[in-house]
Each structure stands twice: as C-alpha cells, then as structure tokens.
Design a protein around this motif. Sequence first.
Motif, PDB file in Angstrom:
ATOM      1  N   GLN A 270       0.824  -1.212   0.000  1.00  0.00           N
ATOM      2  CA  GLN A 270       0.000   0.000   0.000  1.00  0.00           C
ATOM      3  C   GLN A 270       0.856   1.258   0.000  1.00  0.00           C
ATOM      4  O   GLN A 270       0.495   2.266  -0.612  1.00  0.00           O
ATOM      5  N   MET A 273       2.255   1.788  -3.652  1.00  0.00           N
ATOM      6  CA  MET A 273       1.304   2.134  -4.706  1.00  0.00           C
ATOM      7  C   MET A 273       0.944   3.616  -4.647  1.00  0.00           C
ATOM      8  O   MET A 273       0.812   4.178  -3.569  1.00  0.00           O
ATOM      9  N   GLY A 275      -1.518   6.936  -4.854  1.00  0.00           N
ATOM     10  CA  GLY A 275      -2.814   7.091  -4.213  1.00  0.00           C
ATOM     11  C   GLY A 275      -4.005   6.789  -5.107  1.00  0.00           C
ATOM     12  O   GLY A 275      -5.074   6.446  -4.615  1.00  0.00           O
ATOM     13  N   TRP A 276      -3.833   6.917  -6.436  1.00  0.00           N
ATOM     14  CA  TRP A 276      -4.970   6.718  -7.340  1.00  0.00           C
ATOM     15  C   TRP A 276      -5.214   5.251  -7.647  1.00  0.00           C
ATOM     16  O   TRP A 276      -6.232   4.919  -8.273  1.00  0.00           O
ATOM     17  N   VAL A 277      -4.298   4.353  -7.249  1.00  0.00           N
ATOM     18  CA  VAL A 277      -4.441   2.947  -7.638  1.00  0.00           C
ATOM     19  C   VAL A 277      -5.644   2.307  -6.944  1.00  0.00           C
ATOM     20  O   VAL A 277      -6.430   1.590  -7.572  1.00  0.00           O
ATOM     21  N   SER A 278      -5.804   2.533  -5.647  1.00  0.00           N
ATOM     22  CA  SER A 278      -6.896   1.889  -4.906  1.00  0.00           C
ATOM     23  C   SER A 278      -8.271   2.273  -5.442  1.00  0.00           C
ATOM     24  O   SER A 278      -9.102   1.385  -5.693  1.00  0.00           O
ATOM     25  N   PRO A 279      -8.573   3.568  -5.661  1.00  0.00           N
ATOM     26  CA  PRO A 279      -9.892   3.882  -6.247  1.00  0.00           C
ATOM     27  C   PRO A 279     -10.099   3.266  -7.620  1.00  0.00           C
ATOM     28  O   PRO A 279     -11.206   2.820  -7.945  1.00  0.00           O
ATOM     29  N   LEU A 281      -8.804   0.449  -8.746  1.00  0.00           N
ATOM     30  CA  LEU A 281      -9.046  -0.980  -8.572  1.00  0.00           C
ATOM     31  C   LEU A 281     -10.475  -1.238  -8.104  1.00  0.00           C
ATOM     32  O   LEU A 281     -11.134  -2.180  -8.572  1.00  0.00           O
ATOM     33  N   VAL A 282     -10.959  -0.422  -7.171  1.00  0.00           N
ATOM     34  CA  VAL A 282     -12.341  -0.587  -6.708  1.00  0.00           C
ATOM     35  C   VAL A 282     -13.321  -0.340  -7.848  1.00  0.00           C
ATOM     36  O   VAL A 282     -14.293  -1.098  -8.042  1.00  0.00           O
TER      37      VAL A 282
END
Length: 423
Positions: A270, A273, A275-279, A281-282
């Motif tokens: 985490q 990665m 910051g934009w990767v998690s949104p 992926l969701v």
Amino acid sequence: MTAASPAERTVPAPAGGPGTPSRALTPGLRALVRRRRTWIVFAVVLVLGALVLAFIQGLARPSGPPLGSDNAAPAGARALVQVLEAQGVDVLQAGTLDEAEHAARGGATVFLHDGLGLLDREGLARLARASDRLVVAAPDFAALEVLAPGVRLAGSADGVLGEVTCELRAAVRAGELSDGQGLLTVDADAAASGVAGCFADGEAFAVVTGTAPDGAEVALVGSTAPFANDTVDESGNAALAIGLLGAVDEVAWYLPGPADADAAAAPTMQELMPGWVSPVLVLALVVVIAAGIQRGRRFGPLVVEDLPVHVPAGETGEGRARLYARSSARARALDQLRIGTIRRLQDLLRLPRSAHVDLVVAGAAGASVRDAASVRRLLVDDLPHGDRDLVALARDLADLERRVRSALRPGPTDAPAPTGRRP
C-alpha cells in the motif's frame, strides 16, 4: 441482442428449387465471429506481440546479477575472478551476511556490491566490525554514512583519469582509470581523519580509502567499471581491481540478496502504490461485477424441452415474447412473426409447406396487388433497429395477411376453388 445482417437472416434459395422448405436464420457462432473478426485479429496480434516481447526479453536478460562472480555477461565479474584465482587467490561465494561475516573473521578481504540497496545500516556496521579489509564497489548513501562519514557521491567523471594523487599501491600500479568512473568527495573532517582520495577529477575522486569507524580498512570505488567484464581490461582498471582484492589469499565475494533485506523495514504494498491505484481498482471491480451480471443474463438460445405438464400455447407464446423483450432479441421475435405469417399465407394461397418463400412472395404480391420487392423486404429482408421498427414490421405483416385473406375470400356466388390448386 444485436440485429442480424441481411445475409444472415435472408431465406436462402435452395439448390433443389422450390421444393425445399423455407426457414429463417438467426445469427450463429460463425456469423458472430465474422462480424467481430477485426477485434479478434487485433487481440491475436496483441497476444503474439506480447509473447515475442517476452521471448526477446528472456534472451536479452543477463545470465546473472551485476558483478556476479560467475556471471560472464558484460556486467558480470567472472573475468576478474578467474584472474584472481589464477594468481592463487581463493574467491569464496558469500550468499548471506552471516557467511560474509564468517569469512571476514577468518581474515578474508570482503568485496561488497549492493546495487539494489538491500543491506541496511545495521548490516553494514556488522560487516565492518567483522572485516579487516573491505572493498566496496559503487557505494550508496547508507554505505558512505556507515563506512566513511564525510564522503559523498559526486556524479561521474568525463574522460580518462590519470592523476593518482594518493600513495595507495594498487592505484599507483594502475596509473590511470578508464572513462565512466563514479566520483566521491571528501570533506575536511574526513580528510583530517586520514581518508584519502585517488584519481582526482577536480575536487572529487574515483577511489577513496580510509579507516571505518569500527576499524576496518575500507576502499570505496565509485563505479563498477574496474570490476566488470566489459571494462576491466580498459586503462588500469584491472591493475586497480587486482591490487585491491589480491592483497591476501582469500576474498569473500558478497552481493546482498533478498534474504539480507530487513522485512520489518520494507515498505508495504500500500505504501508503494500511488494514491490513485486503490480507487481505480475498486472502480474496475465494480465494473467487472456489473458487466458479469449484465452478460450473465444472456443464457444463449432457447432450448426445446418436453414439459411435464400441459401449457397453453398462448401462455407459451407470451412467455417467449417476454424473454425476447427482456433480452432485446428483436431479430428472433421478428423471425417468429414472419414464420407464422408465411405459413398462414401458404395455407391461404393453397401452397404446400415445402414451397419456397419466393413462391409465397409472388402469390402474396399478386393477391394483395403490391410490389413483389416490397413484399419480399417485409417477409425476409427488413431488420428492426428498435422497438418502433419491430412494431411497425409486425403491423405490416398483419396488414399483408389481412389483404391476402380479403382478396382470396370467396364471395356469395363464387364456387369453392379445387383443393390443392391455386385460385
């Protein structure tokens, strides 16, 4: 459900003539593949390109790590190791920090190259405490802070370095170093403590020697060029490398690996990665689930099965119509309407069920006093591009059948037509 093309749904002309039964076709696997052949070819090209690229990368991949003692690639150091062994120096492979410490306590010179920065400051301090002589190729910030405080990185040199500027025996024998050497600077405090630089380029040096805070004799070489296979034979690189590593009969060749990294201090996935990767992926997960639900409702064509109970024909037709409407299968729904209309027109025109559709078109056009081409478009060729088109075509089919029925209905004084013959 996409609309079928005219070539897929046009009633084919049989080779045997009008005696072949007519049938309406709906898009099948072959038609879908033909319609999407451009995307299929594009996907195949991408897959083949990825395979070729992976193959080329596999061929171009070096045979070992940079400065590996058994690596014969240009970045390896197998040539230098073979020369050292030919001169009677025993080169030991130190796979871990513990092995390097053990060899250092036995009096071996430790050669260290940590290109990936896997060894932390505690590991460097442990190695310096255990070693009497330590040669470091291309040191990083952590190595300089632990082994030689006051020494800093200073870029790379332009051209050959021929100004020795020190009394180190290996440097004096080398005389000069090739182009591409990394440079180090020595501040006043480090110079006052006995740290000296060799092969000057202005205020920076390609080689720095001194004593580490833990007492080990340290030689810092700013580049891997004096040790690598492709540059070891240039200028005095080989003389410098052999002089630094051949002073004693044993060398511990240590390249830190993943086992030497501190797992507790390593950043988490985490943290690595953006910051934009998690949104993203969701969002991608939501899109995949929505697409799966939407596509999962398309279970394929209807299958005829024997029902265990009697179902009224009207209820069956209504249920099938709802399925067609739910999946937007306008072409299939229109096929069913046309098949029913053609069969009823065959009965009205006293044609056998095996009659070709062209005979039905000609008979219906003559009875309804309409152009044969328009009747054929209505019975075979026209496609619905929306619900409004489907309703209009269904209304025209009903109107055609009504006109034919009205034209062929016998009057009060008309005699009935002979059975099996056209009126």
